[in-house]
Motif scaffolding. Structure first.
Motif, PDB file in Angstrom:
ATOM      1  N   ASN A  65      55.318 -18.466  49.099  1.00 56.16           N
ATOM      2  CA  ASN A  65      56.546 -19.187  49.452  1.00 56.16           C
ATOM      3  C   ASN A  65      56.840 -20.319  48.480  1.00 56.16           C
ATOM      4  O   ASN A  65      58.004 -20.575  48.151  1.00 56.16           O
ATOM      5  N   GLN A 108      56.082 -20.409  45.301  1.00 55.12           N
ATOM      6  CA  GLN A 108      56.608 -19.791  44.074  1.00 55.12           C
ATOM      7  C   GLN A 108      58.048 -19.340  44.261  1.00 55.12           C
ATOM      8  O   GLN A 108      58.885 -19.478  43.354  1.00 55.12           O
ATOM      9  N   ASN A 109      58.372 -18.793  45.439  1.00 47.34           N
ATOM     10  CA  ASN A 109      59.748 -18.352  45.687  1.00 47.34           C
ATOM     11  C   ASN A 109      60.703 -19.533  45.816  1.00 47.34           C
ATOM     12  O   ASN A 109      61.850 -19.486  45.346  1.00 47.34           O
TER      13      ASN A 109
END
Length: 279
Positions: free
Chosen positions: A102, A104-105
């Motif tokens: 999450n 990284q997103n």
């Protein structure tokens, strides 16, 4: 095969040249266009409907207030998250892998989405702060928090394991090893990533526009709950005006904003070079 290496090196050089020429063209254009208003009136005066009397003092102070609160909020939280994920988290647990995915997103989410979130949660939602300095700072903190966390993790990961093992072998606890050995060694990478993230926050206009930041403010913020404007918002407002003089003012304000960004980047380079260690 050698010609392929030369072709690849030439392609990289062309890419570098395009970037440098584009940046130089932008800087020269803005400096030439904004030169007539690069004077003390830009800093000393408040916004005005008369171009010759207009300045950006409230926007400059608003930007300083916002970025100061962002730094106080995002640096300890981001570095704390980086320490947990890199030093303490069990990567075999599914929730830790989910948190990493999450983060990284979230680093790739458009800034306008954070503006909508800030409007729904900080300005009009549960916190009900309204279009204030604190709401803007918390929204921008969410925007750059994943960047600080990822940069902090990379810096901590770059510290050799031999440093940790030597510290533990001498009887230090896990926390003592992190505090006295790992964090000091990771300071260059953490500082560089944090300042570059703040540099991005200082130039964002879309989240502040969603929050309802004012475009005509004739006073400086006096606290976190004060109404505000910021340099990107002021620049956007001046560019939207039909008079050519306001566009000259916008160019001068862009030069001031770029100067602030260059100062922050210079500080990042100075901290990195001063704290660099060779293993």
């Amino acid at each position: 095969m050698r010609w392929r290496e030369r072709a690849f090196a030439a392609l990289l050089f062309v890419s570098l040249a395009i970037g440098i020429v584009s940046l130089a063209t932008l800087l020269v254009t803005m400096i030439v266009r904004g030169a007539p208003r690069l004077d003390l009136r830009l800093i000393e005066n408040f916004p005005s409907s008369t171009p010759s009397l207009a300045g950006a003092q409230s926007a400059i102070f608003g930007t300083i207030w916002i970025i100061s609160i962002v730094a106080l909020t995002v640096v300890p939280v981001g570095i704390g998250a980086a320490i947990y994920l890199e030093e303490y988290a069990d990567r075999s647990r599914w929730w830790n892998r989910l948190i990493e995915l999450n983060i990284q997103n979230l680093a790739a989410v458009p800034s306008i989405v954070y503006g909508i979130l800030g409007l729904a949660f900080f300005a009009r939602g549960p916190l009900g702060l309204g279009p204030t300095v604190l709401a803007a700072a918390l929204t921008l903190s969410l925007l750059v928090l994943p960047i600080v966390t990822i940069a902090g993790r990379e810096a901590i990961r770059a510290v050799p394991d031999s440093i940790r093992q030597a510290s533990l072998a001498l009887g230090a606890t896990k926390w003592q090893t992190v505090r006295r050995q790992v964090l000091p060694a990771a300071v260059p990478g953490i500082a560089t990533g944090s300042i570059l993230a703040l540099s991005r926050a200082i130039g964002e206009a879309a989240p502040l526009t969603m929050l309802g930041a004012l475009t005509f403010v004739q006073f400086n913020p006096d606290g976190p709950l004060s109404a505000f404007t910021a340099l990107p918002i002021q620049i956007f407002a001046w560019i939207s005006r039909p008079q050519e003089e306001f566009r000259t003012l916008a160019a001068a304000a862009i030069v001031v904003l770029l100067a602030l960004l260059l100062l922050m980047n210079a500080a990042a380079i100075w901290i990195r070079d001063r704290s660099r260690q060779r293993w």
